[in-house]
Design a protein around this motif. Sequence first.
Motif, PDB file in Angstrom:
ATOM      1  N   THR A 236       0.822  -1.205   0.000  1.00 59.57           N
ATOM      2  CA  THR A 236       0.000   0.000   0.000  1.00 59.57           C
ATOM      3  C   THR A 236       0.857   1.257   0.000  1.00 59.57           C
ATOM      4  N   THR A 237       0.522   2.171  -0.896  1.00 63.77           N
ATOM      5  CA  THR A 237       1.194   3.454  -0.977  1.00 63.77           C
ATOM      6  C   THR A 237       0.161   4.524  -1.272  1.00 63.77           C
ATOM      7  N   SER A 238       0.234   5.634  -0.551  1.00 67.64           N
ATOM      8  CA  SER A 238      -0.624   6.783  -0.812  1.00 67.64           C
ATOM      9  C   SER A 238       0.209   7.852  -1.505  1.00 67.64           C
ATOM     10  N   LEU A 239      -0.194   8.211  -2.712  1.00 70.36           N
ATOM     11  CA  LEU A 239       0.466   9.276  -3.467  1.00 70.36           C
ATOM     12  C   LEU A 239      -0.320  10.562  -3.224  1.00 70.36           C
ATOM     13  N   PHE A 240       0.320  11.525  -2.584  1.00 75.19           N
ATOM     14  CA  PHE A 240      -0.345  12.773  -2.196  1.00 75.19           C
ATOM     15  C   PHE A 240       0.131  13.907  -3.092  1.00 75.19           C
ATOM     16  N   LEU A 241      -0.822  14.632  -3.683  1.00 75.16           N
ATOM     17  CA  LEU A 241      -0.514  15.796  -4.518  1.00 75.16           C
ATOM     18  C   LEU A 241      -1.226  17.009  -3.938  1.00 75.16           C
ATOM     19  N   ASP A 242      -0.450  18.003  -3.563  1.00 77.37           N
ATOM     20  CA  ASP A 242      -1.007  19.266  -3.060  1.00 77.37           C
ATOM     21  C   ASP A 242      -1.400  20.115  -4.272  1.00 77.37           C
ATOM     22  N   THR A 243      -2.688  20.380  -4.441  1.00 75.16           N
ATOM     23  CA  THR A 243      -3.160  21.137  -5.613  1.00 75.16           C
ATOM     24  C   THR A 243      -3.535  22.572  -5.267  1.00 75.16           C
ATOM     25  N   ARG A 244      -3.216  23.041  -4.083  1.00 71.08           N
ATOM     26  CA  ARG A 244      -3.594  24.390  -3.695  1.00 71.08           C
ATOM     27  C   ARG A 244      -2.823  25.428  -4.506  1.00 71.08           C
ATOM     28  N   ARG A 245      -3.512  26.458  -4.911  1.00 75.56           N
ATOM     29  CA  ARG A 245      -2.878  27.526  -5.672  1.00 75.56           C
ATOM     30  C   ARG A 245      -1.780  28.188  -4.841  1.00 75.56           C
ATOM     31  N   GLY A 265       3.214   7.973  -9.933  1.00 74.07           N
ATOM     32  CA  GLY A 265       2.064   7.078  -9.839  1.00 74.07           C
ATOM     33  C   GLY A 265       2.155   5.900 -10.790  1.00 74.07           C
ATOM     34  N   VAL A 266       2.569   6.157 -12.019  1.00 76.61           N
ATOM     35  CA  VAL A 266       2.736   5.061 -12.985  1.00 76.61           C
ATOM     36  C   VAL A 266       3.825   4.113 -12.517  1.00 76.61           C
ATOM     37  N   ARG A 267       4.871   4.657 -11.877  1.00 74.45           N
ATOM     38  CA  ARG A 267       5.963   3.813 -11.379  1.00 74.45           C
ATOM     39  C   ARG A 267       5.503   2.945 -10.211  1.00 74.45           C
ATOM     40  N   LEU A 268       4.557   3.439  -9.424  1.00 75.85           N
ATOM     41  CA  LEU A 268       4.082   2.680  -8.265  1.00 75.85           C
ATOM     42  C   LEU A 268       3.174   1.535  -8.659  1.00 75.85           C
ATOM     43  N   ASP A 269       2.471   1.683  -9.770  1.00 77.18           N
ATOM     44  CA  ASP A 269       1.476   0.687 -10.160  1.00 77.18           C
ATOM     45  C   ASP A 269       2.162  -0.583 -10.644  1.00 77.18           C
ATOM     46  N   GLY A 270       1.733  -1.714 -10.148  1.00 80.49           N
ATOM     47  CA  GLY A 270       2.325  -2.982 -10.560  1.00 80.49           C
ATOM     48  C   GLY A 270       1.695  -4.131  -9.822  1.00 80.49           C
ATOM     49  N   PRO A 271       2.111  -5.363 -10.124  1.00 79.43           N
ATOM     50  CA  PRO A 271       1.553  -6.542  -9.449  1.00 79.43           C
ATOM     51  C   PRO A 271       1.780  -6.481  -7.943  1.00 79.43           C
ATOM     52  N   GLY A 272       0.742  -6.773  -7.189  1.00 78.88           N
ATOM     53  CA  GLY A 272       0.835  -6.782  -5.737  1.00 78.88           C
ATOM     54  C   GLY A 272       0.769  -5.418  -5.093  1.00 78.88           C
ATOM     55  N   ALA A 273       0.676  -4.356  -5.889  1.00 74.25           N
ATOM     56  CA  ALA A 273       0.657  -3.006  -5.339  1.00 74.25           C
ATOM     57  C   ALA A 273      -0.783  -2.520  -5.191  1.00 74.25           C
ATOM     58  N   ASP A 274      -0.986  -1.678  -4.194  1.00 73.39           N
ATOM     59  CA  ASP A 274      -2.302  -1.097  -3.958  1.00 73.39           C
ATOM     60  C   ASP A 274      -2.146   0.409  -3.713  1.00 73.39           C
ATOM     61  N   PRO A 275      -1.705   1.162  -4.739  1.00 76.72           N
ATOM     62  CA  PRO A 275      -1.542   2.603  -4.546  1.00 76.72           C
ATOM     63  C   PRO A 275      -2.879   3.327  -4.610  1.00 76.72           C
ATOM     64  N   ARG A 276      -2.911   4.527  -4.040  1.00 71.91           N
ATOM     65  CA  ARG A 276      -4.103   5.365  -4.102  1.00 71.91           C
ATOM     66  C   ARG A 276      -3.661   6.807  -4.283  1.00 71.91           C
ATOM     67  N   LEU A 277      -4.516   7.600  -4.905  1.00 72.67           N
ATOM     68  CA  LEU A 277      -4.221   9.000  -5.177  1.00 72.67           C
ATOM     69  C   LEU A 277      -5.008   9.867  -4.206  1.00 72.67           C
ATOM     70  N   VAL A 278      -4.291  10.749  -3.514  1.00 73.53           N
ATOM     71  CA  VAL A 278      -4.894  11.647  -2.532  1.00 73.53           C
ATOM     72  C   VAL A 278      -4.459  13.065  -2.859  1.00 73.53           C
ATOM     73  N   THR A 279      -5.386  14.003  -2.807  1.00 73.44           N
ATOM     74  CA  THR A 279      -5.066  15.418  -2.947  1.00 73.44           C
ATOM     75  C   THR A 279      -5.443  16.132  -1.651  1.00 73.44           C
ATOM     76  N   ASP A 280      -5.218  17.431  -1.618  1.00 81.15           N
ATOM     77  CA  ASP A 280      -5.611  18.196  -0.433  1.00 81.15           C
ATOM     78  C   ASP A 280      -7.118  18.138  -0.206  1.00 81.15           C
ATOM     79  N   GLY A 281      -7.886  17.756  -1.237  1.00 83.73           N
ATOM     80  CA  GLY A 281      -9.329  17.624  -1.089  1.00 83.73           C
ATOM     81  C   GLY A 281      -9.788  16.250  -0.662  1.00 83.73           C
ATOM     82  N   GLY A 282      -8.861  15.306  -0.482  1.00 89.62           N
ATOM     83  CA  GLY A 282      -9.225  13.960  -0.075  1.00 89.62           C
ATOM     84  C   GLY A 282      -8.808  12.928  -1.110  1.00 89.62           C
ATOM     85  N   GLU A 283      -9.184  11.670  -0.859  1.00 87.93           N
ATOM     86  CA  GLU A 283      -8.822  10.580  -1.777  1.00 87.93           C
ATOM     87  C   GLU A 283      -9.710  10.614  -3.009  1.00 87.93           C
TER      88      GLU A 283
END
Length: 403
Positions: A236-245, A265-283
């Motif tokens: 499990t990996t959470s990829l966090f992107l701050d999108t605030r101006r 994010g593309v590098r994290l994706d693969g067999p056995g991986a469970d990544p998720r994308l999170v921004t300042d507004g939530g998942e």
Amino acid sequence: MRRLLESLTTRGRWFAAAGAVLALAGLLVPEPDLLRLGALLLLLPGVSAFGASRARFRLSCSRRAAPPRVQAGQEASLTLTLANPARLRTGLLLAQDTLPRVFGDPPRFVLDGLRAGGTRTIRYRVRAPVRGKYSAGPLRIQVADAFGLVAITRSFASVSALTVTPRIVPLPGPPPGGNWLGDRETGRPGLAAGGEDDVVPRQYQTGDGLRRVHWRSTARHGQLMVRREEQHWRDTTSLFLDTRRSAFGSGPVFELAVTAAASVGVRLDGPGADPRLVTDGGEIPRQVSFRDTLLEALAVIRPCHSRELGPGIEALSASGGQVIAILGALSEPDARRLAAVRHGSAPALALVLGGFGGPASGILARAGWRVAAAAGEEALPSAWRDLRAGARGDGPDRDLVGG
């Protein structure tokens, strides 16, 4: 009558004018032959317009984009197929496709007449310099009659959807290892020491293969049960992107952040991986696969005016596992809140872009985060290499690695 006049070509207008003059002369002279000739010249554009309009309503257009999703700066091929199911051959066809302004001038084509029941294929390529979701089309066709007297324009309804994703920068090596979620805290799957009767089953979870279902326990419990020793393990990996101006602005630095998020994010994706994308507004909820969710979301993401990291911090705290954050300008209070989401010994990595950093980077580093900086797109591979080295524990022990 108005539509007829609008559809007349220059030749058609000359025919109509000549017919009117001859008909008027035939009435004044009087000369029946001149009157008949003038009437013929006047009727001919009307008959041509009727025939062209009949062909107009029978034409059909189908289209597709290949591939429907490309990176910014890459080309996509658009294929349009025109069909004439009518029994009459069309006249000259002048075709112009409708494109967003970012693609440049719309393409134009001149097609010889389309025979009855025939088809004609048009192919052209487009290149989008900026990310986004676009619609190519509809196609506009001018149907001309065989005499060139009228030209009627038709606009088809079909369009082609084209998604332009951020550029993906190749990053070296495998992603740093995250936390393995399982039934045991050791992160190792337990193996049954005995046979079928010694298996300790657990309830079925999303992601478990059906071949792992323990049918005897399923019948006994009334719900799907799987073998614990054959559990589906997920990194499990959470990829966090701050999108605030306030973090990046809305210019090149924000685009660099989106490119970095897509590349990581593309590098994290693969067999056995469970990544998720999170921004300042939530998942961002996953739709089909993580890669599709990531690229579709980043294709249209824009800087937000919010100044709060609250929803994003909550999502990171609840997700568990490794955290990789793409950051810009970060206040010290926000840095302390973000630093606190690190889970136990799980790696926590921060990629600081655009020359920001300062005290916030030091706060993250003292909390056990690995921090690297990248001033531009060309520095992303080296910054990623430093983050991986630090996450494995075999890299230099520095708080901030300059990109």
